[in-house]
Design a protein around this motif. Sequence first.
Motif, short mmCIF file in Angstrom:
data_model
loop_
_atom_site.label_atom_id
_atom_site.label_comp_id
_atom_site.label_asym_id
_atom_site.label_seq_id
_atom_site.Cartn_x
_atom_site.Cartn_y
_atom_site.Cartn_z
N SER A 50 8.67 17.18 -10.76
CA SER A 50 10.37 17.24 -11.19
C SER A 50 10.38 16.09 -12.19
O SER A 50 11.34 16.25 -13.10
CB SER A 50 11.06 16.76 -9.84
OG SER A 50 10.92 17.61 -8.95
N GLU A 77 9.75 17.75 -15.48
CA GLU A 77 10.66 18.59 -15.83
C GLU A 77 12.00 17.96 -16.26
O GLU A 77 12.93 18.60 -16.34
CB GLU A 77 10.56 19.72 -14.92
CG GLU A 77 9.39 20.47 -14.91
CD GLU A 77 9.50 21.39 -13.67
OE1 GLU A 77 10.26 21.45 -13.08
OE2 GLU A 77 8.46 22.10 -13.47
N GLU A 79 14.01 16.52 -13.93
CA GLU A 79 14.97 16.78 -12.81
C GLU A 79 15.28 15.42 -12.12
O GLU A 79 14.50 14.89 -11.44
CB GLU A 79 14.51 17.59 -12.02
CG GLU A 79 14.34 19.20 -12.58
CD GLU A 79 13.71 19.98 -11.40
OE1 GLU A 79 13.36 19.92 -10.62
OE2 GLU A 79 13.68 21.23 -12.05
N HIS A 80 16.09 14.76 -12.65
CA HIS A 80 16.43 13.27 -12.33
C HIS A 80 17.31 13.32 -10.84
O HIS A 80 18.24 14.11 -10.68
CB HIS A 80 16.87 12.41 -13.30
CG HIS A 80 16.16 12.36 -14.55
ND1 HIS A 80 14.91 11.50 -14.40
CD2 HIS A 80 16.11 12.78 -15.73
CE1 HIS A 80 14.32 11.51 -15.60
NE2 HIS A 80 14.97 12.39 -16.25
N SER A 87 19.93 10.27 -15.08
CA SER A 87 19.74 11.26 -16.23
C SER A 87 19.85 10.27 -17.58
O SER A 87 19.90 10.68 -18.67
CB SER A 87 20.42 12.56 -16.49
OG SER A 87 21.87 12.20 -16.56
#
Length: 978
Positions: free
Chosen positions: A196, A199, A201-202, A212
């Motif tokens: 994650s 990618e 995805e925080h 983010s």
Amino acid sequence: MTSPRKTTGMVDAAGKKRAGGQIVKAEFTRSSSSTIAIDALELRAVRRRFMAINQDRLRRVRESLEHRQQVFMQLLPLLFHINHPMLPGYLTNKTPCGISDYAPGKRCIQAARKLARSFSYQRRAQRRYSIHALYMMGSTGTIAYSRASDFDIWICHRPGLPDDQLAALREKADGIQSWAESLGLEVHFFLMDDVSFREQEHQQLSNENAGSSQHHLLLDEFYRTGLLVAGRFPVWWLVPPEYESRYDEYVDKLIVNRFIKAVDIVDFGGLSGLPSEEFFGATLWQLYKAVDSPYKSILKILLMEAYANQYPDIDLLAMRFKKLVHQADVQLDRLDPYVMMCNTVEEYLFSRREMERLDLARRCFYFKVNEAMSKPDHGLAQSWRRQAIRELVESWGWSHSKLTTLDQRRQWKIKRVLEERHLLVDELTRSYRALSQFGRENDDSKVSINADDLNLLGRKLYVAFERKSGKVELINPGVSSDLSEERLALHYISGEGQHSWAMYRGPVLERDTAENEPLKRSAGLLDLLAWCHFNGLINRNPSTVSIHPTDCCLSQWELRCVLDCLQQLFPGGRLPDNNMDALSKSATLCEAGLFINLAQDPMSKLTRNGMQLVSERIDPLSYGGQWENLAISFQMIALTSWGEVLTFGYSGHTALMDCLCDYFAWQPVTNGSAPPPIPCFSFSSSRGAIIARRIEDLFRDVAEYFYRNYWRRHARYALRIGQHYFVLQCENDVPRYLELESREALLDHLGQAQASFSPIHVDVQTLDNSPLGIALKHNREGVVQLFYRLDHGHAEVWILDERGSLFHQRIIFHDRQTLLGQFQRFLEAVRYRLRNMQQPSSLSNDDDTEYYRIVRDSMGQWFPETQKTSRWMDSHYLDVQVIGSPDDSNRGAFSIFCGNREFSILEHGDNIFLAVANYITDQRGSGSRYPIYITDIDLSSSVFASDSGTGVQTIHFLNQKKRIEQQLNESLHQLRKN
């Protein structure tokens, strides 16, 4: 496991091998790039170097802890490796646990047995481990770590872990965090998974999680500060710096060609560069952190400035760290992440010849290290941290006197703190503008931070740094621990119709004010005292504050009382920690206090003349025979859910209503929960306690009335202040007031049509024991109710219609049958017309109108007595029916029928009422002197045009009945005179 990767290169047919077939070196080529060379021996050597540095820094972490805290480091991996009911963090046996490639040692098991004597460790093989690794990151194990530092720990869990298991793992971490708190450690756990993260995805933005706002900068910090506690090592260690731009390709080759196993590593991604769009979000995040830790944040913001100065070829600290390790330059102190950061910032500022900023950056670093170098070493001579910082301050050329001043920071007083705060805010503002400009110049179209996180950070910065009227500014952002002053002087300044207050340091007299600069000026006294309280200037003894002039409106006793109240409301001036969850919602009130007539005696004129206002009318809002309002000024202090402390001042004859409406505007009525109760204080006059209690009761009564019932959005609340009346009713979901100049105006307003059921509540002291209060309490939606009271030959009549509109009329009383019979005829006719109109009616299905006579009981209290109505309709009255209205634009349609006789305005013109009165007089027997009553009205739609949107209701007919009857009876009286 990490996500599967695709092979991006081809293996050459030939590779160098050692005896036994082990690959020593292999080369991989791509058609469009240079050869990738991997040396297995070098890989092992690099990994050993990283692990050695890791172990040395972990040792430093353990050595920095107190003896009782070291058990935390011993047990930390075990607590996440197993579930044991006797160990901290246990929930159930099904809670995710198990760390890859971890087995506890003897010391760890012994430490566990000290907590739970029955503990025994049984090794169990697992097909898949829920946790891949535990990492510490931040200042742990560095020169910047001190006993005041916290632990940030990443729990790197298996990707794809279900939400319920993630929640359980979070709860387990919370339990371990609570246990750490009992040991005196502040620990923050973060659930991470490498897939994650790669990618981007925080997780959601929070007080400790950057969300983010930054990705590459966070990765930079993780790689140079992260300590592997247990589990898989980061594969980033093994990728040579020269291959960072081909990071994914290199890692693929390591796995595909079995130099490493995927189950041995975590992969958060490469760090070949830093995109320009990340600078803005990261700057906002550091500004947010600067609210509580300005020195640490300034260092990190200056590092971002240095990075921006190198753009696009940024020499990231993590890459410097990696290069040194790969080059076998592994001096632990030289590799210290914070020393490296300080050196980079120094290089940047020195190259720009910004020596003042350089000195500030060094101070920030010195305060972060938190070692008092002006003091002798004593038993700390062997401390590596003191030795390292000593070498640095000597290289900076700092004198002993400067070190002494810096080491006394926690005892700095207000003047020094204000200077320091000014420097800090200026530096933060300057860096923010520079980095924002950098972002716009390089890539204005991209922003890596998402809109929600941007909004939250913006709100936090607004709360911390935005100046606005009435806001109590906090001037001590982690600079000094004690700003209290031994002596302060409070001065009242009056002139040209305005007044203000000023606070001076020391015993400053009036004649000395021109030579001294005040610490703060303010138009409102509460604003100034709150500033002193929240910034800790006034200690527990208020007598340290002198008042000038001594005969001004504020007494020493009142000052002491106000300061005591502030201490009671906000102990020690400490504010609760506000979190991101609160910032994601609209601001609400958490705590508030109201000071009435602060430094202002409402009875001062009488007191100066030696008089006292004595009366049986004791309501402070309408006191005495002249209905004097004794609550003349209001100053409110409030703490919001966003962490702001605000003050508000109100004066003038509408001050109370303005204050009340502003207070309830913080919480929409439809939320169903009122703002917190507001304690009220008044100390300026002998009636202060009574005034405060009256206002406090009023606020509580209004809150209970509007916020507890389903009709709250449309309800009305009436009260009298002085000689004026006010009606509260919701507008845009918050109460707003209307001012009315007389009781008659109030009754007229309460008789207006309503869009929906709108009950009326009149403040109990405004009623003066009027029977109207009993009628209002019995009001019910959809029902028409008539109440009357006999008073010296007259009947006072109140009618509440189906929507709560109030009709009032005082008429001559002949007998009960005459009074109630004519109203019954009329109300039955109105009910018939409403039910036959083309629009929906608010009337209930109950056909009966309720009739009550209001009388006193044996205790003198009013109560309603139900009246039976069955026989009143049998009376043989002359029916008087009105068609239309004299105010109708189509006046030609206005007629009055008396029985079968029609009187038209077309026939009689303006004499129509005189003609009707004359006819009715002729129809009556001699001596009949009772008034004329209308039994039915048929109104045209144009009559209701002014009430568009509300629909037709009974009050429309009643008001027309009253007006036309008044004109008829005036004509009847004229005939009798003639």
